[in-house]
Design a protein around this motif. Structure first.
Motif, short mmCIF file in Angstrom:
data_model
loop_
_atom_site.label_atom_id
_atom_site.label_comp_id
_atom_site.label_asym_id
_atom_site.label_seq_id
_atom_site.Cartn_x
_atom_site.Cartn_y
_atom_site.Cartn_z
N ILE A 85 0.79 -1.12 0.20
CA ILE A 85 -0.12 0.15 -0.09
C ILE A 85 0.82 1.22 -0.13
N PHE A 86 0.91 2.09 -1.03
CA PHE A 86 1.55 3.19 -1.13
C PHE A 86 1.02 4.50 -0.76
N CYS A 87 1.46 4.99 0.56
CA CYS A 87 0.94 6.10 0.85
C CYS A 87 1.86 7.50 1.15
N ALA A 88 2.97 7.40 0.30
CA ALA A 88 4.05 8.43 0.42
C ALA A 88 3.56 9.50 -0.37
N SER A 89 4.05 10.67 0.27
CA SER A 89 3.71 12.19 -0.21
C SER A 89 4.74 13.07 0.22
N ARG A 90 4.98 13.74 -0.72
CA ARG A 90 5.87 14.97 -0.53
C ARG A 90 5.40 16.18 0.35
N GLY A 91 4.27 15.90 0.86
CA GLY A 91 3.38 17.21 1.43
C GLY A 91 2.37 17.57 0.78
N ILE A 92 1.40 18.38 1.48
CA ILE A 92 0.15 18.72 0.65
C ILE A 92 0.47 20.35 0.46
N PRO A 93 0.58 21.00 -0.62
CA PRO A 93 0.77 22.33 -0.80
C PRO A 93 -0.18 23.12 -0.37
N PRO A 94 0.08 24.29 0.42
CA PRO A 94 -0.92 25.26 1.08
C PRO A 94 -1.93 25.74 0.09
N VAL A 95 -3.16 25.85 0.64
CA VAL A 95 -4.25 26.44 -0.12
C VAL A 95 -5.03 27.47 0.55
N GLU A 96 -5.21 28.61 -0.06
CA GLU A 96 -5.76 29.50 0.45
C GLU A 96 -7.03 29.33 0.87
N PRO A 97 -7.68 29.77 1.98
CA PRO A 97 -9.16 29.70 2.00
C PRO A 97 -10.30 30.18 0.95
N GLY A 98 -10.95 29.16 0.61
CA GLY A 98 -11.98 29.83 -0.54
C GLY A 98 -11.29 29.30 -1.72
N SER A 99 -10.05 28.94 -1.95
CA SER A 99 -9.51 28.49 -3.36
C SER A 99 -10.22 27.29 -3.89
N LYS A 100 -10.20 27.51 -5.46
CA LYS A 100 -10.69 26.28 -6.15
C LYS A 100 -9.83 25.56 -6.56
N ALA A 101 -8.57 25.89 -6.29
CA ALA A 101 -7.32 24.98 -6.80
C ALA A 101 -7.70 23.46 -6.55
#
Length: 319
Positions: free
Chosen positions: A100-116
Motif C-alpha cells: 500500500i503506497f501512501c507516500a507524499s511530499r506534502g500537501i501544498p498550501p491552499v488559500e481559504p476559498g480557493s478552487k485549486a
C-alpha cells in the motif's frame, strides 16, 4: 453504451494478484496522517483477511512508536486476534502479498476559498517518489497487489505501471470510495439528491473530472453535475475550517475499500482500461475474484457515458 466501450481491445485484467478471502501479508509505505489512520482501520477490521502489517517510513521514530502502540491494541478477553504490526526495511517491502503506497511530499498550501485542485498540484513530486518504489518492485519481480492511496491516485497508478514492469491486474487505485461517501453525505442533506442514496454511482478520478450520477435509470445531468461539484469541493470545506481532510479518505477510500478487495467484495477503486500504447486507471465499482478483476458494466445513458469518456480521455493524456 458501457464502460467496456471505452476501449476496443483492452489489456486483460483476468488474473488474480492475491486470492480473495485468504490472509495476506500487507506492507505500507509511509505513515503520515493518511497512512496512520488507514493502519488503524486495517488493524481493527482486518483480522479475517490480514496476517500481518509491515510498516516502513523514513522517520524511524515514527515506525518504532507505531509498532509499540499498534501491538498494544486488542480485545481484553474474548475476541479475534488482530493482525500483528512489524517494522520492515525498504528492501523487504515487496516480499509480501500487498503493498500500500501512501507516500507524499506534502500537501501544498491552499488559500481559504480557493478552487485549486490540490491533488493535481501533488502530481510531479509524488510521481518521483512512486517511480523509486516502482523500481524496487521491478527488481523484486513482484507478483502481488499494489494499492495506490497517494494523490493524484489514478495518475500515480499509471506512473507505477509505466516504471515497474508489473501487469495492469497487479495495480489498483483507492481514491473513489470517499468521493462516493461524500456524495452520499450531501445527498442525505438535500432531498433533491436523494436518489443517489439508492440508485447512484460514482466513476472516474478522485478529484477533477469526477463523475457522480444521481441514478443510472433516471439520470439527471444537471442534478448529477451539481452533486459532483459538492463532492469534489468537500475537502476544501474541511480545509476552510482549518483542518486537513484526511480521515474520511484514509478510511473510506483506503482501509475499508482495501479490505473489501481482499474479501472479494464490491467496492470503488481504479482499474486499468486500455492498451499498452494508450490507457488510464479509471474509478468504478469493481471486485476481485479468483479469476481476476470484474467491474459493474451497466448500460449507461448517453449523457453519463460521455462524461465518463471525457474523464477517461483526460486521464489518458496525463501519464
Amino acid at each position: 453504451m458501457h464502460i467496456h466501450d471505452l476501449v476496443k481491445e483492452p489489456l486483460s485484467l483476468r488474473k488474480c494478484p492475491v486470492i480473495p478471502g485468504t490472509k495476506a501479508r500487507v506492507n505500507i509505505v509511509a505513515l503520515g496522517d493518511v497512512g496512520t489512520t488507514m493502519l488503524i482501520g486495517l488493524k481493527l477490521l482486518g483480522s479475517d483477511v490480514i496476517e500481518s502489517i509491515g510498516i516502513c517510513d523514513i522517520r524511524k521514530e515514527n515506525t518504532a512508536r507505531l509498532e509499540m502502540e499498534m501491538n498494544q491494541i486488542g480485545y481484553p478477553f474474548e475476541g479475534p486476534a488482530l493482525p500483528s504490526v512489524v517494522v520492515v526495511p525498504e528492501d523487504e517491502l515487496f516480499t509480501g502479498d500487498v503493498l500500500i503506497f501512501c507516500a507524499s511530499r506534502g500537501i501544498p498550501p491552499v488559500e481559504p476559498g480557493s478552487k485549486a485542485d490540490v491533488r493535481m498540484a501533488q502530481l510531479d513530486a509524488n510521481r518521483d517518489i512512486i517511480r523509486h518504489y516502482a523500481g524496487l518492485a521491478r527488481n523484486a519481480r513482484y507478483q502481488g497487489l499494489v494499492c495506490v492511496v497517494s494523490d493524484p491516485v489514478d495518475n500515480l497508478c499509471a506512473a507505477f505501471l509505466n516504471e515497474s514492469g508489473l501487469e495492469p491486474w497487479q495495480i489498483q487505485g483507492y481514491g473513489l470510495g470517499v468521493m462516493h461517501k461524500r456524495a452520499e453525505y450531501y445527498a442525505s442533506k438535500d432531498s433533491r439528491f436523494a436518489s443517489y442514496l439508492t440508485e447512484g454511482r460514482a466513476f472516474g478520478p478522485h478529484g477533477k473530472d469526477l463523475v457522480i450520477a444521481n441514478s443510472i435509470d433516471r439520470y439527471d445531468d444537471a442534478l448529477s453535475r451539481e452533486l459532483t461539484e459538492q463532492a469534489v469541493r468537500a475537502n476544501i470545506a474541511v480545509r476552510d475550517l482549518g483542518f486537513k481532510p484526511y480521515i474520511a479518505p484514509a478510511l473510506s477510500s483506503a482501509a475499508l475499500s482495501i479490505l473489501l478487495t481482499l474479501r472479494g467484495e464490491w467496492h470503488y477503486g481504479s482499474l486499468y482500461l486500455g492498451t499498452r500504447e494508450r490507457g488510464a486507471f479509471l474509478g468504478m465499482k469493481n471486485r476481485l475474484t479468483k479469476g481476476g478483476w470484474e467491474w459493474e458494466d451497466l448500460d449507461l445513458p448517453e449523457e453519463l457515458y460521455e462524461r465518463i469518456r471525457n474523464a477517461y480521455d483526460n486521464l489518458c493524456e496525463i501519464r
